[in-house]
Design a protein around this motif. Structure first.
Motif, short mmCIF file in Angstrom:
data_model
loop_
_atom_site.label_atom_id
_atom_site.label_comp_id
_atom_site.label_asym_id
_atom_site.label_seq_id
_atom_site.Cartn_x
_atom_site.Cartn_y
_atom_site.Cartn_z
N ALA A 1 0.85 -1.19 0.00
CA ALA A 1 0.00 0.00 0.00
C ALA A 1 0.88 1.24 0.00
O ALA A 1 2.00 1.25 0.47
N GLN A 2 0.32 2.31 -0.55
CA GLN A 2 1.09 3.55 -0.62
C GLN A 2 1.03 4.27 0.72
O GLN A 2 0.02 4.22 1.42
N SER A 3 2.12 4.93 1.04
CA SER A 3 2.15 5.67 2.30
C SER A 3 3.17 6.79 2.24
O SER A 3 4.09 6.77 1.41
N VAL A 4 2.97 7.78 3.11
CA VAL A 4 3.91 8.87 3.29
C VAL A 4 4.18 8.99 4.79
O VAL A 4 3.22 9.08 5.57
N THR A 5 5.43 9.02 5.15
CA THR A 5 5.81 9.11 6.56
C THR A 5 6.62 10.37 6.81
O THR A 5 7.62 10.62 6.15
N GLN A 6 6.13 11.16 7.73
CA GLN A 6 6.88 12.30 8.22
C GLN A 6 7.22 11.96 9.67
O GLN A 6 6.36 12.04 10.54
N PRO A 7 8.46 11.56 9.92
CA PRO A 7 8.79 10.99 11.22
C PRO A 7 8.81 11.99 12.37
O PRO A 7 8.73 11.59 13.53
N ASP A 8 8.92 13.26 12.04
CA ASP A 8 9.00 14.28 13.08
C ASP A 8 7.69 15.03 13.20
O ASP A 8 7.33 15.78 12.31
N ALA A 9 6.99 14.83 14.29
CA ALA A 9 5.72 15.52 14.48
C ALA A 9 5.95 17.01 14.75
O ALA A 9 5.15 17.84 14.36
N ARG A 10 7.03 17.30 15.48
CA ARG A 10 7.35 18.69 15.82
C ARG A 10 8.84 18.93 15.63
O ARG A 10 9.66 18.06 15.97
N VAL A 11 9.15 20.10 15.11
CA VAL A 11 10.54 20.51 14.96
C VAL A 11 10.65 21.96 15.44
O VAL A 11 9.81 22.79 15.06
N THR A 12 11.64 22.22 16.25
CA THR A 12 11.89 23.58 16.72
C THR A 12 13.29 23.99 16.29
O THR A 12 14.26 23.26 16.53
N VAL A 13 13.37 25.12 15.64
CA VAL A 13 14.65 25.67 15.22
C VAL A 13 14.71 27.15 15.57
O VAL A 13 13.68 27.80 15.70
N SER A 14 15.91 27.64 15.70
CA SER A 14 16.10 29.06 15.98
C SER A 14 16.05 29.85 14.68
O SER A 14 16.45 29.35 13.61
N GLU A 15 15.56 31.07 14.79
CA GLU A 15 15.50 31.93 13.61
C GLU A 15 16.90 32.09 13.03
O GLU A 15 17.87 32.31 13.77
N GLY A 16 16.98 31.96 11.72
CA GLY A 16 18.27 32.08 11.05
C GLY A 16 18.99 30.76 10.86
O GLY A 16 19.94 30.67 10.07
N ALA A 17 18.54 29.73 11.56
CA ALA A 17 19.17 28.42 11.42
C ALA A 17 18.66 27.72 10.17
O ALA A 17 17.64 28.10 9.58
N SER A 18 19.37 26.67 9.78
CA SER A 18 18.91 25.89 8.63
C SER A 18 17.87 24.87 9.09
O SER A 18 17.75 24.55 10.27
N LEU A 19 17.16 24.35 8.10
CA LEU A 19 16.03 23.47 8.41
C LEU A 19 16.00 22.29 7.46
O LEU A 19 16.29 22.43 6.27
N GLN A 20 15.69 21.12 7.99
CA GLN A 20 15.34 19.98 7.14
C GLN A 20 14.14 19.28 7.74
O GLN A 20 14.17 18.91 8.92
#
Lengths: 113, 114
Positions: A1-20
């Motif tokens: 079956a097809q699925s999409v997984t986003q393993p991180d429910a929440r992400v916190t980063v500081s302003e100006g930092a990089s993000l993935q």
């Protein structure tokens, strides 16, 4: 079956930092992949999409994503986040040959000052 | 920015009441979708149309939900007898219906059933 997984429910980063933000999909066919953002009390807004060609796709507001067939991934990146990027981000898979769409569970991004 | 227009933005109904919401798809988009997004960010497909014809719909839709996309009028989704579990954000999306099927979403109608 097809699925999409986003393993991180929440992400916190500081302003100006990089993000993935991570996204993994499962689909045997040719995937059409999207990232959408949802701000509070709003619908989903398209950030970028991939369906062929260069695996790195550019989107709006400095976002980009990289498709990897070998890893079945479509991670979203941004070099420097702004407080206004705080929102929920959804990775979405559209299946070929029809109109079926599979949504990830979303990642809530909080950008701290 | 998306040009899919949904009205009303907020809808408050008592249990058993009818709830009706409307959607104007982006111009030139023949395919329209309705999704229900719950508070856990889970999306449930309800129904889709190509022009005025129903393409697919789920069983839930067939019982208390009705939808239509008449020509030259907004599409609509109506819940005949609202239940508390219907409280959610209802999203309308439209697409060209070709190739990668990019969906363009409206801002949604948030239904609260008291």
């Amino acid at each position: 079956a097809q699925s999409v997984t986003q393993p991180d429910a929440r992400v916190t980063v500081s302003e100006g930092a990089s993000l993935q933000l991570r996204c993994k999909y499962s689909y045997s066919g040719t995937p059409y992949l999207f990232w959408y953002v949802q701000y509070p009390r709003q619908g989903l807004q398209l950030l970028l999409k991939y369906y062929s060609g260069d695996p790195v796709v550019q989107g709006v507001n400095g976002f980009e994503a990289e498709f990897s067939k070998s890893n079945s991934s479509f991670h979203l990146r941004k070099a420097s986040v702004h407080w206004s990027d705080s929102a929920v981000y959804f990775c979405v898979l559209s299946l070929t040959g029809g109109y079926k769409v599979v949504f990830g569970s979303g990642t809530r991004l909080l950008v701290s000052p | 920015n998306s040009k899919v227009i949904q009205t009303p933005r907020y809808l408050v109904k008592g249990q058993g009441q009818k709830a009706k919401m409307r959607c104007i798809p982006e111009k030139g988009h023949p395919v329209v979708f309705w999704y229900q997004q719950n508070k856990n960010n889970e999306f449930k497909f309800l129904i889709n149309f190509q022009n005025q014809e129903v393409l697919q719909q789920i069983d839930m839709t067939e019982k208390r939900f009705s939808a239509e996309c008449p020509s030259n009028s907004p599409c609509s989704l109506e819940i005949q007898s609202s239940e508390a579990g219907d409280s959610a954000l209802y999203l309308c999306a439209s697409s060209l219906g070709t190739g990668e099927n990019t969906l363009y979403f409206g801002a949604g109608t948030r239904l609260s059933v008291l």
